[in-house]
Design an enzyme around this catalytic site. Structure first.
Site, PDB file in Angstrom:
ATOM      1  N   PHE A 137      -3.184  18.039 158.039  1.00  0.00           N
ATOM      2  CA  PHE A 137      -4.553  18.033 158.558  1.00  0.00           C
ATOM      3  C   PHE A 137      -5.531  17.987 157.395  1.00  0.00           C
ATOM      4  O   PHE A 137      -5.445  18.799 156.489  1.00  0.00           O
ATOM      5  CB  PHE A 137      -4.848  19.261 159.427  1.00  0.00           C
ATOM      6  CG  PHE A 137      -6.230  19.203 160.019  1.00  0.00           C
ATOM      7  CD1 PHE A 137      -6.496  18.395 161.125  1.00  0.00           C
ATOM      8  CD2 PHE A 137      -7.281  19.908 159.452  1.00  0.00           C
ATOM      9  CE1 PHE A 137      -7.781  18.309 161.650  1.00  0.00           C
ATOM     10  CE2 PHE A 137      -8.573  19.820 159.970  1.00  0.00           C
ATOM     11  CZ  PHE A 137      -8.823  19.023 161.071  1.00  0.00           C
ATOM     12  N   ASP A 222      -4.679  19.321 148.926  1.00  0.00           N
ATOM     13  CA  ASP A 222      -5.706  19.816 149.834  1.00  0.00           C
ATOM     14  C   ASP A 222      -5.521  21.328 149.947  1.00  0.00           C
ATOM     15  O   ASP A 222      -4.649  21.809 150.669  1.00  0.00           O
ATOM     16  CB  ASP A 222      -5.564  19.125 151.192  1.00  0.00           C
ATOM     17  CG  ASP A 222      -6.588  19.624 152.211  1.00  0.00           C
ATOM     18  OD1 ASP A 222      -7.199  20.690 151.976  1.00  0.00           O
ATOM     19  OD2 ASP A 222      -6.765  18.954 153.241  1.00  0.00           O
ATOM     20  N   LYS A 251     -13.447  25.852 153.279  1.00  0.00           N
ATOM     21  CA  LYS A 251     -13.267  27.080 154.072  1.00  0.00           C
ATOM     22  C   LYS A 251     -13.771  28.367 153.400  1.00  0.00           C
ATOM     23  O   LYS A 251     -14.928  28.702 153.555  1.00  0.00           O
ATOM     24  CB  LYS A 251     -11.817  27.204 154.521  1.00  0.00           C
ATOM     25  CG  LYS A 251     -11.458  26.144 155.579  1.00  0.00           C
ATOM     26  CD  LYS A 251     -10.309  26.544 156.488  1.00  0.00           C
ATOM     27  CE  LYS A 251     -10.281  25.709 157.745  1.00  0.00           C
ATOM     28  NZ  LYS A 251      -9.567  24.439 157.617  1.00  0.00           N
TER      29      LYS A 251
HETATM   30  C1  LIG Z   1      -9.898  23.017 157.865  1.00  0.00           C
HETATM   31  C2  LIG Z   1      -9.243  22.037 157.002  1.00  0.00           C
HETATM   32  C3  LIG Z   1      -9.880  20.831 156.636  1.00  0.00           C
HETATM   33  C4  LIG Z   1     -11.212  20.411 157.215  1.00  0.00           C
HETATM   34  O1  LIG Z   1     -12.252  21.235 156.812  1.00  0.00           O
HETATM   35  P1  LIG Z   1     -13.703  21.074 157.520  1.00  0.00           P
HETATM   36  O2  LIG Z   1     -14.557  22.021 156.732  1.00  0.00           O
HETATM   37  O3  LIG Z   1     -13.534  21.456 158.952  1.00  0.00           O
HETATM   38  O4  LIG Z   1     -14.126  19.665 157.362  1.00  0.00           O
HETATM   39  C5  LIG Z   1      -9.244  20.004 155.749  1.00  0.00           C
HETATM   40  N1  LIG Z   1      -8.031  20.312 155.233  1.00  0.00           N
HETATM   41  C6  LIG Z   1      -7.393  21.459 155.561  1.00  0.00           C
HETATM   42  C7  LIG Z   1      -6.063  21.755 154.941  1.00  0.00           C
HETATM   43  C8  LIG Z   1      -7.972  22.350 156.458  1.00  0.00           C
HETATM   44  O5  LIG Z   1      -7.313  23.460 156.807  1.00  0.00           O
END
Ligand SMILES: *Cc1c(COP(=O)(O)O)cnc(C)c1O
Length: 394
Positions: A137, A222, A251
């Site tokens: 994700f 990420d 986050k």
């Molecule tokens: C939550 C999340 C995102 C997206 O972050 P947003 O601030 O909602 O755009 C991207 N990568 C990972 C691994 C996440 O957990």
């Protein structure tokens, strides 16, 4: 407005992109929340791994109030001190030499995708393809959903940007085979969060690093969910004895104030020059002041140790539930990123926990995810375990 009126007005006026629980929150402190009727909850969601210092942490509140009364925004046409302070702290405490600031995880990944393509354009003879993982994700912009290796996020949004291919997570051979003449980068989470708290094999990230080095391509991590102390170390990659070329953060970076970042080595960051990327709000003094206060607290003595210790305690207590509740398939995670894999559907468990004053979240239909504030205490964990024991009984 009372609770019913608020919910009705929300359902009428806000675009229906969310399936919300029927609760209105009005206040938070540490790992606890209170709803509009005064009921107290223990929070194992933390705004989805955002409020890592807990709600309304006094240091962050103080930093926000002070900065709001001094200077909130002037744009990146100029220099501001909070942005420089956060950048210096991030580079001093990571592999990275340079940082780019934005406002969210999707934006940070969007920046990483652009940087990888620009690096490929400048240094790799125009290679542009990015390999990402099944079950990953990466956010909700068009490029970020395309990078996300789950078809349910793509449905209805064609045509998607070109240049992405998916490989199974935690499979070194599949990655080795997938790297093509066009590949410029591999993008992955150190631990898949939304994908159900999937922890890879001990040697996996090292093997990915080795493939990237041998093929001369970039490794992008990420760390939007795993970063900023969530796993018991400041960044997830530290557990695995590797460093990426690019890392993305968001986050927990601002403990609730929107903030995102891309961090990269000097060599890779050099592919971005004036005019190639930008963000109006990115790095604004208000968000940066919140993030500086957050990072100072995370780096203070004992903070990360407590996260690792409470994470181990949480996992141990959850495993202990298994002998009375065979629906528990597995408990997995690192630090305070913990998943409880159930052989039954998880949404009714989430609802039953909410009724009993405990917030948990469910991913992948059957995996309860626990990402509490890193200041969570033993009594908080004990309350969660007692409520789960009761709920799983039914
Ligand atoms: C939550 C999340 C995102 C997206 O972050 P947003 O601030 O909602 O755009 C991207 N990568 C990972 C691994 C996440 O957990």
């Amino acid at each position: 407005m009372n609770k019913e009126e608020l919910i009705a007005a929300s359902e009428k006026n806000i675009v229906g992109t969310y399936r919300r629980q029927p609760v209105v929150f009005v206040r938070g402190e540490g790992a606890h929340l209170w709803d509009i009727d005064g009921k107290e909850y223990v929070d194992f969601v933390a705004g989805i791994a955002v409020c890592s210092l807990g709600h309304s942490h006094p240091k962050v509140v103080e930093a926000i109030c002070r900065q709001a009364g001094t200077l909130m925004h002037v744009s990146n046409l100029y220099y501001t001190e909070p942005q420089v302070r956060l950048a210096s702290m991030l580079t001093a405490n990571s592999f990275a030499d340079r940082v780019f600031f934005c406002n969210s995880g999707a934006e940070a990944n969007e920046a990483a995708i652009k940087l990888a393509r620009k690096y490929g354009h400048d240094n790799l003879g125009g290679k542009y393809e990015i390999l990402t993982m099944k079950g990953s994700f990466h956010g909700r912009t068009l490029a970020a959903i395309t990078a996300t290796g789950q078809e349910k996020f793509h449905a209805g949004f064609a045509p998607l940007p070109e240049g992405f291919r998916y490989v199974p997570f935690d499979d070194v051979q599949a990655l080795e085979k997938a790297v093509s003449e066009k590949t410029c980068a591999v993008l992955l989470e150190p631990i898949q969060g939304e994908g159900g708290v999937r922890v890879p094999d001990e040697g996996y990230l090292k093997a990915v690093r080795e493939i990237c080095d041998r093929r001369g391509i970039l490794m992008i991590l990420d760390e939007v969910q795993t970063g900023m102390g969530r796993t018991g170390k400041l960044f997830g990659y530290e557990h695995y004895g590797v460093a990426p070329d690019i890392m993305t953060l968001a986050k927990a970076l601002g403990n609730g104030v929107p903030a995102g970042a891309l961090a990269a080595t000097e060599r890779v960051a050099a592919a971005f020059s004036p005019g190639t990327h930008a963000s109006t709000f990115g790095g604004n003094p208000l968000a940066m002041a919140a993030a500086v206060a957050t990072l100072e607290t995370i780096l203070a003595d004992g903070f990360l140790e407590n996260c690792a210790k409470m994470g181990a305690y949480l996992q141990e207590r959850l495993w202990s539930l298994r002998k009375n509740h065979p629906v528990i398939q597995e408990v997995r995670g690192k630090g305070l990123l913990v998943g409880l894999d159930l052989s039954v559907e998880g949404n009714s468990v989430v609802k039953a926990c909410l009724e009993r004053g405990v917030l948990v979240n469910c991913t992948f239909d059957h995996i309860l995810r626990m990402v509490p504030p890193l200041v969570v205490t033993r009594p908080d964990v004990d309350k969660l375990v007692q409520v789960l024991d009761e709920v799983l009984e039914r």
